[in-house]
Motif scaffolding. Structure first.
Motif, short mmCIF file in Angstrom:
data_model
loop_
_atom_site.label_atom_id
_atom_site.label_comp_id
_atom_site.label_asym_id
_atom_site.label_seq_id
_atom_site.Cartn_x
_atom_site.Cartn_y
_atom_site.Cartn_z
N HIS A 130 11.04 51.21 23.55
CA HIS A 130 12.60 51.35 22.86
C HIS A 130 13.29 51.48 24.37
O HIS A 130 12.76 52.20 25.45
CB HIS A 130 12.64 52.57 22.26
N MET A 131 14.33 50.76 24.53
CA MET A 131 15.11 50.83 25.64
C MET A 131 16.63 50.82 25.58
O MET A 131 16.88 50.35 24.44
CB MET A 131 14.97 49.38 26.63
N VAL A 132 17.56 51.42 26.28
CA VAL A 132 18.82 51.71 26.12
C VAL A 132 19.43 51.72 27.58
O VAL A 132 19.07 52.37 28.12
CB VAL A 132 19.24 52.92 25.19
N VAL A 133 20.57 50.92 27.49
CA VAL A 133 21.30 50.96 28.68
C VAL A 133 22.83 51.73 28.46
O VAL A 133 23.40 51.36 27.62
CB VAL A 133 21.61 49.45 29.28
N TRP A 134 23.01 52.75 29.23
CA TRP A 134 23.85 53.65 29.24
C TRP A 134 25.12 53.45 30.16
O TRP A 134 24.85 53.22 31.25
CB TRP A 134 23.74 55.01 28.96
N ASP A 135 26.23 53.56 29.85
CA ASP A 135 27.45 53.80 30.75
C ASP A 135 27.23 55.31 31.32
O ASP A 135 26.85 56.26 30.66
CB ASP A 135 28.99 53.46 30.61
N VAL A 136 27.79 55.61 32.55
CA VAL A 136 27.60 57.06 33.04
C VAL A 136 28.29 57.96 32.25
O VAL A 136 28.12 59.31 32.39
CB VAL A 136 27.82 57.08 34.47
N ASP A 137 29.41 57.56 31.51
CA ASP A 137 29.97 58.33 30.74
C ASP A 137 29.28 58.59 29.18
O ASP A 137 29.82 59.33 28.37
CB ASP A 137 31.41 57.97 30.43
N GLY A 138 28.42 58.18 29.14
CA GLY A 138 27.61 58.31 27.88
C GLY A 138 27.71 57.38 26.66
O GLY A 138 27.26 57.43 25.38
N THR A 139 28.45 56.15 27.07
CA THR A 139 28.58 55.12 25.97
C THR A 139 27.55 54.20 26.52
O THR A 139 27.22 53.72 26.99
CB THR A 139 30.11 54.47 26.38
N ALA B 165 25.02 62.68 40.85
CA ALA B 165 23.68 61.86 40.44
C ALA B 165 23.65 60.61 41.25
O ALA B 165 24.67 60.07 41.45
CB ALA B 165 23.52 61.39 38.97
N VAL B 166 22.59 60.43 41.87
CA VAL B 166 22.39 59.35 42.79
C VAL B 166 21.42 58.26 42.10
O VAL B 166 20.75 58.70 41.45
CB VAL B 166 21.81 59.95 44.39
N GLU B 167 21.41 57.06 42.83
CA GLU B 167 20.52 56.07 42.44
C GLU B 167 18.97 56.40 42.79
O GLU B 167 18.43 56.95 43.52
CB GLU B 167 20.84 54.62 43.27
N PRO C 296 27.37 52.29 38.85
CA PRO C 296 26.23 53.06 38.37
C PRO C 296 26.32 52.84 36.87
O PRO C 296 27.01 52.69 36.00
CB PRO C 296 26.30 54.41 38.71
N PHE C 297 25.00 52.76 36.28
CA PHE C 297 24.55 52.84 34.81
C PHE C 297 23.42 53.82 34.72
O PHE C 297 22.54 53.82 35.77
CB PHE C 297 24.46 51.67 34.27
N VAL C 298 22.87 54.19 33.48
CA VAL C 298 21.83 54.75 33.38
C VAL C 298 20.91 53.98 32.39
O VAL C 298 21.47 53.43 31.32
CB VAL C 298 21.97 56.26 32.67
N PHE C 299 19.48 53.83 32.86
CA PHE C 299 18.68 53.19 32.05
C PHE C 299 17.59 54.07 31.36
O PHE C 299 17.21 54.80 32.01
CB PHE C 299 17.69 52.16 32.92
N GLU C 300 17.46 53.90 30.17
CA GLU C 300 16.54 54.91 29.35
C GLU C 300 15.33 53.98 28.72
O GLU C 300 15.76 52.83 28.14
CB GLU C 300 17.20 55.53 28.17
N ALA C 301 14.05 54.72 28.92
CA ALA C 301 13.05 53.72 28.37
C ALA C 301 11.96 54.76 27.65
O ALA C 301 11.92 56.14 27.95
CB ALA C 301 12.22 53.13 29.06
N TYR C 302 11.45 54.65 26.48
CA TYR C 302 10.45 55.26 25.97
C TYR C 302 9.25 54.64 25.75
O TYR C 302 8.92 53.54 25.51
CB TYR C 302 10.97 55.66 24.21
#
Length: 433
Positions: free
Chosen positions: A83-92, A117-119, A154-160
């Motif tokens: 499972h993968m999700v790409v998030w904006d840093v504001d949580g969107t 938070a840094v890269e 910046p963005f946040v990448f989430e993986a399971y």
């Protein structure tokens, strides 16, 4: 017995070390598998997602979204990421492999939405159950990574990562770690065992040699004392006794006049000296070769020894356990200790009273000699208690002990304490021979 003990202890030590090794290897393998999941997520975020995420993706451009979807979906086909999700840093949420699962997600950690938070920051949220619509519950490891997209935003990448994948990776690592670790232990044991067996055999031979030396020493000591006693009895004592009987006869033959009175008086004094000398030599003879030194015979020999010292003015209080249960060799050692202790008290201690206690304590005989003399200090100008030192060495060889210390209580005097094994079968056999 030594080899058996070594084998048992080696097996227990090997089992203990192997258990710890398996436990530590399991944890190392799990940690390494989780670290691989973290590194894998960072690699996907930087190498695949970051070049494809841009302003068009954020605005929902279908072509840009399809390119991102194809790249990330292809990466999920090998099963390493579920499972993968790409998030904006504001949580969107910007993109997800399943919109339904995004709706069930808990959102971003506060730490990753912060400006500080840094890269490259990655947070392993550990095993968390994620609800998949229509598929039940899977045990997953969730990892977030904050990176910069193609436009530098910046963005946040989430993986399971599936727990099964991590466990499979851990098992692979276990199969690599355990043979190496346990194999090294087995090689070490295989190298140590022959050396230990050789050492054990040498120790057994040394112990056998020491026992043989002790037997020979005791047999020689006993034989020399018996020969000396026999020589005293057959020669010196017999001759002195004969002189003691003959001298009164000679004195009776002297004429009854004034001139012979002085010679008769001197002869009577010489007769008294001879009688006392014979008695003293008979006491020495008894010390050299006592009639018996087992159980009741030892008790009688000790009381006879104490009585001889009482006759010379030393107050001796002797007590022994009614059933010491000692063999001949142990009885001989106990007798020698008491004799040497009383001799040193009479010669060196300037004591008027001495207490002797002989008691059985489990498999040992405890001998304690307390006196009221000047203490255990070495007499000035003398070489020390040679007899006690020899006894101490002998007792050490038979796993006993001997010490000379100040008498407890602070009232002066000395204490001689010895511990003797009650049974010394090998030495008993040597004395019987």
């Amino acid at each position: 017995m030594a080899i058996t003990r070594f084998a048992v202890l080696t097996f227990l030590a090997l089992a203990g070390v192997a258990s710890v090794t398996v436990y530590m290897s399991l944890h190392i393998a799990r940690d390494e598998a989780v670290r691989d999941a973290r590194n894998r997520t960072i690699g996907i975020a930087r190498g695949i997602a970051a070049p494809l995420v841009n302003t068009e993706v954020r605005e929902g451009n279908p072509e840009a979204m399809r390119a991102l979807d194809d790249a990330l979906s292809n990466r999920m086909r090998d099963g390493t990421v579920s499972h993968m999700v790409v998030w904006d840093v504001d949580g969107t949420p910007i993109w997800g492999d399943s919109p339904e699962e995004i709706d069930h997600d808990d959102g971003l950690p506060v730490a990753l939405t912060a400006v500080e938070a840094v890269e490259g920051d990655a947070v392993d949220r550990g095993p968390e159950p994620l609800q998949h619509v229509g598929t039940g519950t899977d045990d997953l490891v969730e990892v977030y990574v904050r990176v910069l997209d193609a436009d530098g935003t910046p963005f946040v990448f989430e993986a399971y990562t599936p727990r099964g994948k991590i466990q499979a990776d851990a098992r692979v690592l276990m199969r690599e770690l355990l043979p190496l670790t346990l194999g090294s232990l087995l090689v070490l044991v295989a190298a140590i065992v022959p050396l230990s067996l050789t050492l054990a055999r040498r120790i057994d031979r040394a112990n056998a040699g020491r026992r043989d030396i002790l037997r020979r020493s005791l047999r020689s000591w006993q034989g020399e004392r018996e020969r000396l006693a026999q020589s005293l009895h057959d020669d010196v004592i017999q001759d002195l006794s004969a002189m003691g009987y003959a001298l009164p006869v000679v004195l009776e033959a002297l004429p009854d006049d004034q001139r012979s009175a002085a010679a008769r008086a001197m002869g009577e004094q010489m007769t008294g000296v001879l009688i006392r000398s014979v008695r003293a030599l008979r006491g020495v003879l008894t010390d050299l070769a006592p009639s018996g030194l087992e159980d009741a015979d030892l008790d009688a020999a000790l009381h006879a020894l104490a009585q001889r010292h009482r006759e010379h003015g030393l107050g001796v209080d002797l007590s022994t356990d009614p059933d010491l249960g000692v063999g001949k060799a142990a009885g001989t050692l106990v007798y020698r200790i008491v004799r040497e202790g009383l001799h040193n008290v009479a010669k060196h201690a300037d004591a008027t009273a001495v207490t002797v206690r002989v008691a059985r304590r489990d498999a040992l005989v405890d001998v304690t000699i307390d006196d009221n003399g000047r203490g255990p200090a070495r007499p000035e100008g003398e070489d020390g208690h040679v007899g006690l030192r020899l006894l101490e060495h002998f007792l050490t060889d038979v796993h006993g002990s001997l010490e000379l210390v100040e008498r407890p209580g602070g009232d002066g005097g000395a204490r001689l304490r010895a511990v003797v094994p009650a049974r010394l079968p090998e030495l008993d056999e040597a004395l019987r021979d």
